[in-house]
Design a protein around this motif. Structure first.
Motif, PDB file in Angstrom:
ATOM      1  N   GLU A 121      -9.532   4.411   0.870  1.00 39.12           N
ATOM      2  CA  GLU A 121      -8.822   4.499   2.203  1.00 39.12           C
ATOM      3  C   GLU A 121      -8.804   4.634   3.333  1.00 39.12           C
ATOM      4  O   GLU A 121      -7.993   3.408   4.679  1.00 39.12           O
ATOM      5  CB  GLU A 121      -7.557   6.217   1.738  1.00 39.12           C
ATOM      6  N   CYS A 122     -10.528   5.154   3.569  1.00 33.05           N
ATOM      7  CA  CYS A 122     -10.908   4.632   4.720  1.00 33.05           C
ATOM      8  C   CYS A 122     -11.726   3.960   5.104  1.00 33.05           C
ATOM      9  O   CYS A 122     -11.465   3.408   6.577  1.00 33.05           O
ATOM     10  CB  CYS A 122     -11.780   5.952   4.890  1.00 33.05           C
ATOM     11  N   LEU A 123     -12.683   3.131   3.472  1.00 31.15           N
ATOM     12  CA  LEU A 123     -12.978   1.605   4.185  1.00 31.15           C
ATOM     13  C   LEU A 123     -11.494   0.425   4.820  1.00 31.15           C
ATOM     14  O   LEU A 123     -11.829  -0.078   5.258  1.00 31.15           O
ATOM     15  CB  LEU A 123     -13.053   1.701   2.716  1.00 31.15           C
ATOM     16  N   GLU A 124     -10.364   0.731   4.057  1.00 31.31           N
ATOM     17  CA  GLU A 124      -9.755  -0.264   4.068  1.00 31.31           C
ATOM     18  C   GLU A 124      -9.008  -0.217   5.697  1.00 31.31           C
ATOM     19  O   GLU A 124      -8.618  -0.781   6.291  1.00 31.31           O
ATOM     20  CB  GLU A 124      -8.423   0.485   2.984  1.00 31.31           C
ATOM     21  N   GLU A 125      -8.600   1.401   6.626  1.00 32.58           N
ATOM     22  CA  GLU A 125      -7.870   1.848   7.797  1.00 32.58           C
ATOM     23  C   GLU A 125      -9.583   0.904   8.435  1.00 32.58           C
ATOM     24  O   GLU A 125      -9.156   1.006   9.768  1.00 32.58           O
ATOM     25  CB  GLU A 125      -8.004   3.023   7.948  1.00 32.58           C
ATOM     26  N   CYS A 126     -10.476   1.448   8.044  1.00 29.51           N
ATOM     27  CA  CYS A 126     -11.969   1.522   9.614  1.00 29.51           C
ATOM     28  C   CYS A 126     -11.542  -0.564   9.252  1.00 29.51           C
ATOM     29  O   CYS A 126     -11.760  -0.787  10.524  1.00 29.51           O
ATOM     30  CB  CYS A 126     -13.087   1.430   9.114  1.00 29.51           C
ATOM     31  N   ASN A 127     -11.747  -1.066   8.104  1.00 30.03           N
ATOM     32  CA  ASN A 127     -11.713  -2.827   8.213  1.00 30.03           C
ATOM     33  C   ASN A 127     -10.237  -3.271   9.249  1.00 30.03           C
ATOM     34  O   ASN A 127     -10.501  -4.513   9.348  1.00 30.03           O
ATOM     35  CB  ASN A 127     -12.244  -3.214   7.589  1.00 30.03           C
ATOM     36  N   THR A 128      -9.200  -2.458   8.712  1.00 31.67           N
ATOM     37  CA  THR A 128      -8.147  -3.413   9.456  1.00 31.67           C
ATOM     38  C   THR A 128      -7.765  -3.033  10.676  1.00 31.67           C
ATOM     39  O   THR A 128      -7.745  -3.474  11.697  1.00 31.67           O
ATOM     40  CB  THR A 128      -7.048  -2.100   8.839  1.00 31.67           C
ATOM     41  N   CYS A 129      -8.457  -1.536  11.367  1.00 30.38           N
ATOM     42  CA  CYS A 129      -8.736  -1.256  12.965  1.00 30.38           C
ATOM     43  C   CYS A 129      -9.741  -2.426  13.279  1.00 30.38           C
ATOM     44  O   CYS A 129      -9.539  -3.278  14.481  1.00 30.38           O
ATOM     45  CB  CYS A 129      -9.145  -0.057  12.885  1.00 30.38           C
ATOM     46  N   PHE A 130     -11.004  -2.504  12.618  1.00 32.12           N
ATOM     47  CA  PHE A 130     -12.033  -3.977  13.593  1.00 32.12           C
ATOM     48  C   PHE A 130     -11.503  -5.287  13.743  1.00 32.12           C
ATOM     49  O   PHE A 130     -11.488  -6.069  14.320  1.00 32.12           O
ATOM     50  CB  PHE A 130     -13.079  -3.860  11.710  1.00 32.12           C
TER      51      PHE A 130
END
Lengths: 108, 108, 108, 108
Positions: free
Chosen positions: D14-23
């Motif tokens: 989930e964190c991977l997804e949120e970080c890349n979405t934020c990027f």
């Protein structure tokens, strides 16, 4: 990320997990030699799945090309795993087939 | 990238190459079972070297912590490879030892 | 690894370094907005170069497909970097063009 | 993979997804300059999450050390994202805090 890939991402992450579980389990088998090609392809497939998951979530302009590559690697890994009767190989083969299909549907 | 890591990067990339070469060669050996732990650690080490090379070149704020991790993995891979007499294992062990040392010098 | 890829690997690793150097430098520019697409493509290109370097060195059965993908990403990154006059962009564009060419020669 | 890490893996992905979405979202903001450090840390955090997910699933002997590194990167990314009011930053900060906590619990 583009929500059209949400289901694809889920299937890719399951495939990543099954491939690495199979990699680990193959290395612990009595007959490792018989598993050599499976070990090689499990790593190939886990790595391209991780690469595809990163691509989808960062909204990569190359997502479709990466999913096509992922589908091709999944096909080959599924074909190799299907030669073996171990539970981890059977689960991995099934997961790879499902992933190849999901990648191709996302690209279509 | 920070030029203080230039030599470290070079050694890390050599180690990545030797670990993956050893991974591939171990999978082709007659006695794969004896090489199982070597195959596992070759992948661990190649992957952390690739991760460290990315960190150095993108000027990561976590470069030092990643180099410490890289050194620890290199130590373990060197120890395992050193148990085997195959050329690829000997070269890999030497490369891992050199890499562990270079990572620690860069951090010091 | 297959020695036919030795020169390709060298060029890929140089490209990885230039892309990440450009990524870092773009994030420090006064006008980051103008660099947004460059930052995105630098990451894309560095990541596919790292993926290709791993593929070549572990003797991946998918090396050629990965090099074709790498060439395509390099083309796009070169095109974007060439729009900017910063030294890091010019060096990155040149490195990407060289890498795209080397990948295609290796596959041919 | 070791089932003791099952919940940790979920939170990391989930964190991977949120970080890349934020990027991706930060690169599209009007004021990219204000987001420069967020963009840098989003990539750092997504990459270490991907690395940790691979480590957990392949049953890496270095899983605990990698989770400690992951927690440290998550802390820093959460701290930076928390400075911004954008929805993607708030969601990313929350996801990073949750991930840091989960990694530390898994190691303890």
């Amino acid at each position: 990320m583009n929500s059209k890939y949400a289901e694809t991402l889920k299937v890719i992450l399951e495939c990543l997990e099954e491939c690495n579980t199979c990699f680990d389990a193959c290395l612990k088998e009595e007959n490792v030699k018989m598993m050599a090609e499976c070990i090689r392809l499990d790593r190939e497939c886990a790595d391209v799945c991780a690469f595809a998951a990163q691509a989808i979530t960062r909204n990569s302009p190359f997502t479709n090309q990466i999913l096509e590559l992922c589908a091709e690697v999944c096909d080959r890994c599924a074909e190799e795993c299907a030669k073996h009767e171990e539970d981890h190989c059977e689960r991995c083969a099934e997961s790879c087939r499902k992933c190849a299909k999901a990648c191709r549907q996302a690209v279509a």
